[in-house]
Design an enzyme around this catalytic site. Sequence first.
Site, PDB file in Angstrom:
ATOM      1  N   SER A  84      -8.021 -16.319   5.821  1.00  0.00           N
ATOM      2  CA  SER A  84      -8.524 -17.488   5.053  1.00  0.00           C
ATOM      3  C   SER A  84      -8.698 -17.607   3.634  1.00  0.00           C
ATOM      4  O   SER A  84      -9.000 -18.395   3.090  1.00  0.00           O
ATOM      5  CB  SER A  84      -9.847 -17.587   5.572  1.00  0.00           C
ATOM      6  OG  SER A  84     -10.690 -16.578   5.053  1.00  0.00           O
ATOM      7  N   LYS A  87     -19.905 -18.589   5.026  1.00  0.00           N
ATOM      8  CA  LYS A  87     -19.420 -18.963   3.727  1.00  0.00           C
ATOM      9  C   LYS A  87     -19.802 -20.044   2.994  1.00  0.00           C
ATOM     10  O   LYS A  87     -20.059 -20.290   2.000  1.00  0.00           O
ATOM     11  CB  LYS A  87     -17.795 -19.370   4.115  1.00  0.00           C
ATOM     12  CG  LYS A  87     -16.879 -18.033   4.722  1.00  0.00           C
ATOM     13  CD  LYS A  87     -15.612 -18.463   4.971  1.00  0.00           C
ATOM     14  CE  LYS A  87     -14.700 -17.342   5.550  1.00  0.00           C
ATOM     15  NZ  LYS A  87     -13.251 -17.587   5.987  1.00  0.00           N
TER      16      LYS A  87
END
Length: 839
Positions: A703, A746
């Site tokens: 990612s 996140k």
Amino acid sequence: MNQFDEDFSQMLGSMSEFEQISEAEPDEFGLIEASLIPLRDMVIFPNMVTPLFVGRSRSLEAIAMAQQRHETVICAVQTDADVEEPKPEDISKIGVEIALGRMLRMPDGTSSVLVQGRRRVEIVDYVLTEPYYRVKARVVVEPTDYTREIEARRRAVLALFEKAVQLDRTLPEDAYVFAMNVEEPGWLADLVATTLDLSTEERQSLLEMSDPAERLLRMSILLGKELDVLELEDKIHSRVQEEVDKSQREMFLREQMRVIQSELGEADLFQQEVGDLRERLANAAMPEAVRDKANRELSRLAGMPPMAPEVGIIRTYLDWIVELPWENQSEDNLDIKHVARVMEEDHYGLEKAKERILEHIAVRKLAPDKMRSPILCFIGPPGTGKTSIGKSIARALGREFVRVSLGGVRDEAEIRGHRRTYIGALPGRIIQTVRRAGTINPLFMLDEIDKLGNDFRGDPSAALLEVLDPEQNHAFSDHYLEVDYDLSKVMFVTTANYIDPIPPALKDRLEIIEFPGYIEEEKLHIAHKFLIPKALEAHGIQDKGVRVENEALKMIIREYTYEAGVRNFEREIANLFRKVARRVAEERAYPHRITPESLAKYLGPSRIPAPLLNDDDEVGVALGVSWTEAGGDVLPVEVTLMPGKGSLTLTGQLGDVMQESAQAALSYTRSRAAELGIDDDMFENLDIHIHLPEGAIHKDGPSAGVTLAITLISAFTGRPVRHDVAMTGEITLRGRVLPVGGIKEKVLAAHRLNVFNIVMPAKNKQDLVEIPRKARKDLNITLVERMDEVIDIVLLPATLTPPKVRRKRSTKTQKKTTTSRKPAAAPAKPRPQPQASAG
């Protein structure tokens, strides 16, 4: 006792070794001069040969000088054995002149020298103190009158010594033979003193007695005391032997009595125990198959002799069968409002876990016989309340709570038990814990299921497959019990920090409930409702009016703890109240209000380093977000370009997946060079270095692809990257942005660091539902599908001129060089630290 055997043989066989060394000659005042060796816990007598262990450098120098000059030395004992470097006042005045024999080096670094005692001396003066002691001494003259009284005392000592040798197994008979042949009364007293186990003070007092008659009298007293102890030991030994013989005789008679009672039909104690077990089995509630198995084992036990080795094994097995809860069941509290209220009292947030428990209770209330107990798995960072909510659920339902920690378990027998063929066999932890619970429907918490290991003893996670499968655990088989046990009514709750280590087959049996990290507002609420009242009561200051301001709590969260949970937050609050409690206990002035300004006074300076965030927009620096076992974190990415041959260097402990993401980001950048205004020659004449700071932490996952691509494009085009934007997403070679995991962690990490602009894949839109409403209000989240959108949002107009490259003058005369863009070598194996996962 000392090593008399060795000393005695040395005394007999090594006398000739010292014949060439003569005593020191007295001067005109009757004094002799010799080197001095202080002794520790050892007294040497005249005419005795013994090894002397020397370790001090001062003593070794004295021995070396004496051997070089063929001189004797003087030995005297220290008054305090603990003094490492004794001074003259620490050394006894009466010592012995000795002759030195051969010296040997020992494995421990010391030296051993064989010595022979010559005569008693009295130290008069120290003539030298460095590098070793050298003294003047007067020879102690012993009386030589041989009277009838001395002869009587000598015989008395010999008689007592003979008895001591007979009673003491550590003294050889040769010692008495040697003593019989000693004519001098003083020498006899010294010899006996050498063999007996006397204290250093007692030996020194004997050495200081110059009169042989006085020494013989003292030795008679000491031998009498020693004989009293030896006779008592002999009496105790005889009594012990008689008891052993008596026990063997009783065992023989009891066996005879058992046979006689068996013939007469009279029951003995063993049969009474068998009868008690039979009665307990009859009264115990258990399935018929288990009862049949237990009765067969009981019949075997009744037909065995009481002393048979297998009696204890069968008796222990039957005890386990009887004491296990086969049908004893606690009644569930199915009042949904009550359960919700109890869980709300104990925990703040954790809505998913609470909702799942309430759904389970609702179904149990409507269809009590149709639904099996769920197998829940709480996944989340440390300190988010996974274990404690299990206790809260048990309290709300009215069930017994039991817990087993699976961290580090590597033996399959820990789960399934050992077979009874092994000595000391026991059931596995599952059956042991159910027995401790006392009911067949406890709330059973399996903690740290992701920490299970496996080795040559089997795979415990495979043994858990039957335990945690609602279709199988109604007939769980333990190797020790060898009968089926019903675990279907047990409510299993497992916990883990990380889902990846859980094997797929085991994961398939679990109902995953994620425990996210807390945002700052949630931590403040938890502190006011749970942590502070609990800490005040634990430290005994709940009635002292101590209050912590909200700003001080925020400062603790930001500058003293950095975590997804509240465990370290709770420790810091306890640390703060300990300081206050000490002031209260010392009756000093204590603060009633803790402010941010006074926080450093109690907790010290801030322990959390400032996050690696930029205050300005820079070229080649972008901000990503990552996910770890402990929650989310920021992930800065830096790129620099240098003159070279187009090689790519990756640093910062990047895993294989992240290295491949960097290659994909570079390939995308090269494929879009024309649209981005990048000169193609730059890729062949500039080296690229990508670095992710905090290189001690291993990083992996796909990612970071979007962040890596933006950083590369920024470096090649000279366009700055917005410092107030964090981004995440996987990139393809065609520029598509793919969804990634860990969105909630996140986003909360970015919110915690006051980064409110976030770019993320559009296909992760459904994950935004899990983000707390308060955090969603503060954040500006942009959903993207392609890299072009990310470039427009994140990159600012160019402020720097892209790097210049030297063009080749002729492609015909100069051979084109191909550059290697292989990823850097795989990083070395990281130290055991949290792994940041960008995916």
